[in-house]
Design a protein around this motif. Structure first.
Motif, PDB file in Angstrom:
ATOM      1  N   GLU A  15       0.215  -0.977  -0.236  1.00  0.00           N
ATOM      2  CA  GLU A  15      -0.180  -0.070  -0.132  1.00  0.00           C
ATOM      3  C   GLU A  15       0.622   1.378   0.010  1.00  0.00           C
ATOM      4  OE1 GLU A  15      -3.539   0.645  -0.135  1.00  0.00           O
ATOM      5  OE2 GLU A  15      -3.735  -2.089  -1.065  1.00  0.00           O
ATOM      6  N   ASP A  16       2.153   0.893   0.380  1.00  0.00           N
ATOM      7  CA  ASP A  16       3.315   2.291   0.081  1.00  0.00           C
ATOM      8  C   ASP A  16       4.137   2.203  -0.510  1.00  0.00           C
ATOM      9  OD1 ASP A  16       1.577   2.563   2.834  1.00  0.00           O
ATOM     10  OD2 ASP A  16       3.274   1.639   3.837  1.00  0.00           O
ATOM     11  N   PRO A  17       4.792   3.454  -0.726  1.00  0.00           N
ATOM     12  CA  PRO A  17       5.559   3.129  -2.572  1.00  0.00           C
ATOM     13  C   PRO A  17       6.770   2.026  -1.982  1.00  0.00           C
ATOM     14  CG  PRO A  17       5.062   5.253  -1.358  1.00  0.00           C
ATOM     15  CD  PRO A  17       4.257   4.772  -0.433  1.00  0.00           C
ATOM     16  N   ILE A  18       7.494   1.649  -2.174  1.00  0.00           N
ATOM     17  CA  ILE A  18       8.699   1.110  -2.727  1.00  0.00           C
ATOM     18  C   ILE A  18      10.160   1.907  -3.411  1.00  0.00           C
ATOM     19  CG2 ILE A  18       9.512  -1.010  -3.389  1.00  0.00           C
ATOM     20  CD1 ILE A  18       6.532  -1.371  -1.760  1.00  0.00           C
ATOM     21  N   TYR A  19      10.947   1.279  -2.400  1.00  0.00           N
ATOM     22  CA  TYR A  19      12.414   2.007  -2.456  1.00  0.00           C
ATOM     23  C   TYR A  19      13.136   0.802  -3.502  1.00  0.00           C
ATOM     24  CZ  TYR A  19      17.050   3.801  -1.362  1.00  0.00           C
ATOM     25  OH  TYR A  19      18.299   4.053  -1.991  1.00  0.00           O
ATOM     26  N   ASN A  20      13.606   1.657  -4.485  1.00  0.00           N
ATOM     27  CA  ASN A  20      13.905   1.427  -5.590  1.00  0.00           C
ATOM     28  C   ASN A  20      15.430   1.381  -5.358  1.00  0.00           C
ATOM     29  OD1 ASN A  20      15.570   1.147  -8.466  1.00  0.00           O
ATOM     30  ND2 ASN A  20      13.400   0.200  -8.685  1.00  0.00           N
ATOM     31  N   LYS A  21      16.584  -0.033  -5.234  1.00  0.00           N
ATOM     32  CA  LYS A  21      17.901  -0.090  -4.638  1.00  0.00           C
ATOM     33  C   LYS A  21      18.284   0.794  -5.798  1.00  0.00           C
ATOM     34  CE  LYS A  21      17.818  -3.399  -1.363  1.00  0.00           C
ATOM     35  NZ  LYS A  21      17.743  -4.568  -0.703  1.00  0.00           N
ATOM     36  N   THR A  22      18.319   0.329  -7.173  1.00  0.00           N
ATOM     37  CA  THR A  22      18.855   1.066  -8.160  1.00  0.00           C
ATOM     38  C   THR A  22      19.428   2.547  -8.099  1.00  0.00           C
ATOM     39  OG1 THR A  22      18.840  -1.127  -9.731  1.00  0.00           O
ATOM     40  CG2 THR A  22      19.151   1.083 -10.665  1.00  0.00           C
ATOM     41  N   LEU A  23      17.580   2.999  -8.565  1.00  0.00           N
ATOM     42  CA  LEU A  23      16.760   4.433  -8.098  1.00  0.00           C
ATOM     43  C   LEU A  23      17.686   4.927  -7.486  1.00  0.00           C
ATOM     44  CD1 LEU A  23      13.526   4.006  -9.649  1.00  0.00           C
ATOM     45  CD2 LEU A  23      15.529   4.829 -11.238  1.00  0.00           C
ATOM     46  N   ARG A  24      17.701   4.670  -5.898  1.00  0.00           N
ATOM     47  CA  ARG A  24      17.991   5.026  -5.005  1.00  0.00           C
ATOM     48  C   ARG A  24      16.644   6.091  -4.417  1.00  0.00           C
ATOM     49  NH1 ARG A  24      23.861   6.125  -4.783  1.00  0.00           N
ATOM     50  NH2 ARG A  24      24.940   4.557  -5.176  1.00  0.00           N
ATOM     51  N   LYS A  25      15.246   6.248  -5.026  1.00  0.00           N
ATOM     52  CA  LYS A  25      14.119   6.821  -4.968  1.00  0.00           C
ATOM     53  C   LYS A  25      13.376   6.126  -4.323  1.00  0.00           C
ATOM     54  CE  LYS A  25      15.808   9.908  -8.525  1.00  0.00           C
ATOM     55  NZ  LYS A  25      15.535  10.469 -10.023  1.00  0.00           N
ATOM     56  N   GLU A  26      11.605   6.733  -3.625  1.00  0.00           N
ATOM     57  CA  GLU A  26      11.159   5.665  -3.615  1.00  0.00           C
ATOM     58  C   GLU A  26       9.546   6.283  -4.674  1.00  0.00           C
ATOM     59  OE1 GLU A  26       8.879   7.264   0.254  1.00  0.00           O
ATOM     60  OE2 GLU A  26      10.007   5.611   0.661  1.00  0.00           O
ATOM     61  N   VAL A  27       9.118   4.471  -5.254  1.00  0.00           N
ATOM     62  CA  VAL A  27       8.198   4.796  -5.851  1.00  0.00           C
ATOM     63  C   VAL A  27       6.930   4.576  -5.958  1.00  0.00           C
ATOM     64  CG1 VAL A  27       7.840   3.550  -8.403  1.00  0.00           C
ATOM     65  CG2 VAL A  27      10.385   3.741  -8.241  1.00  0.00           C
ATOM     66  N   GLY A  28       6.350   5.150  -6.666  1.00  0.00           N
ATOM     67  CA  GLY A  28       4.981   4.905  -6.627  1.00  0.00           C
ATOM     68  C   GLY A  28       3.960   6.247  -4.863  1.00  0.00           C
ATOM     69  N   ARG A  29       4.779   7.237  -5.585  1.00  0.00           N
ATOM     70  CA  ARG A  29       4.075   8.807  -4.976  1.00  0.00           C
ATOM     71  C   ARG A  29       3.691   9.441  -6.116  1.00  0.00           C
ATOM     72  NH1 ARG A  29       5.929   9.740   0.111  1.00  0.00           N
ATOM     73  NH2 ARG A  29       7.218   8.405   1.314  1.00  0.00           N
ATOM     74  N   GLY A  30       4.054   9.068  -7.023  1.00  0.00           N
ATOM     75  CA  GLY A  30       3.443   9.317  -8.590  1.00  0.00           C
ATOM     76  C   GLY A  30       4.003  10.260  -8.979  1.00  0.00           C
TER      77      GLY A  30
END
Length: 205
Positions: A15-30
């Motif tokens: 249900e929450d944003p997922i942290y992408n280790k490659t991007l070093r960013k959270e994905v899912g906030r839009g």
């Protein structure tokens, strides 16, 4: 942690944003370019929230039908291209659009089979939530029917300019090779739609 607790934890994670280790960013906030372009926040908001589903399978039911509406929209869009290309005697462009429609309509029949994983009892619960709704109320389906009718008339105009009929084309396909190939794409398109409708009928049955 037992399996129920693990599943509950996973659901909260999803249900929450997922942290992408490659991007070093959270994905899912839009907020990322991909998400903004595809409007994923709005897209995912179109399904009933998890805590409001009448049964867990309702998500599958909604996603499958929403996806089919999008594919139908794409196919209907391509019908206008078919009409334009046939009226402009652009054979290869017409075939390209028809190839796309054939592939899309094949996908419709393949995708609907996922609903065979629903049990009759679960389906009936979902069906009650749908009210009196039916596939005949599908905007995409009705638009594709309108597009198909228009494309068939465009094929007729195209053949008339060549002084040929469908009977002529199929009696001597080598003489009317381009028209024959276009006509065969129409046959494939129709066959895919018929197969899709049969799959739907068998599902409900």
């Amino acid at each position: 942690m037992n399996r129920s607790e693990a599943a509950a934890a996973l659901r909260r994670t999803l249900e929450d944003p997922i942290y992408n280790k490659t991007l070093r960013k959270e994905v899912g906030r839009g907020e990322l370019d991909y998400e903004v372009y595809l409007r994923t926040r709005e897209l995912f908001a179109l399904q009933t929230p998890m805590n409001e589903l009448v049964v867990p399978d309702e998500l599958l039911f909604q996603v499958m039908h929403q996806t089919q509406e999008l594919w139908l929209k794409c196919a209907a869009f391509e019908t206008a291209n078919v009409v334009e290309h046939l009226d402009g005697d652009a054979v290869f462009d017409a075939l390209e659009a028809l190839d796309r429609i054939v592939l899309i309509t094949r996908i419709l029949g393949e995708q609907i089979r996922v609903l065979f994983t629903l049990t009759p009892s679960r389906f009936q619960i979902i069906r009650r939530s749908l009210g009196n709704g039916s596939g005949l109320e599908s905007s995409g389906y009705n638009k594709l029917l309108a597009g198909a009718d228009s494309a068939f008339h465009a094929l007729g105009r195209f053949m008339a300019r060549r002084n040929a009929t469908l009977i002529d084309v199929y009696r001597a396909p080598e003489t009317h090779a381009d028209i024959h190939r276009i006509a065969e794409r129409f046959v494939d398109w129709d066959g895919n739609i018929q197969a899709w409708l049969i799959e739907h009928f068998m599902l409900v049955r």
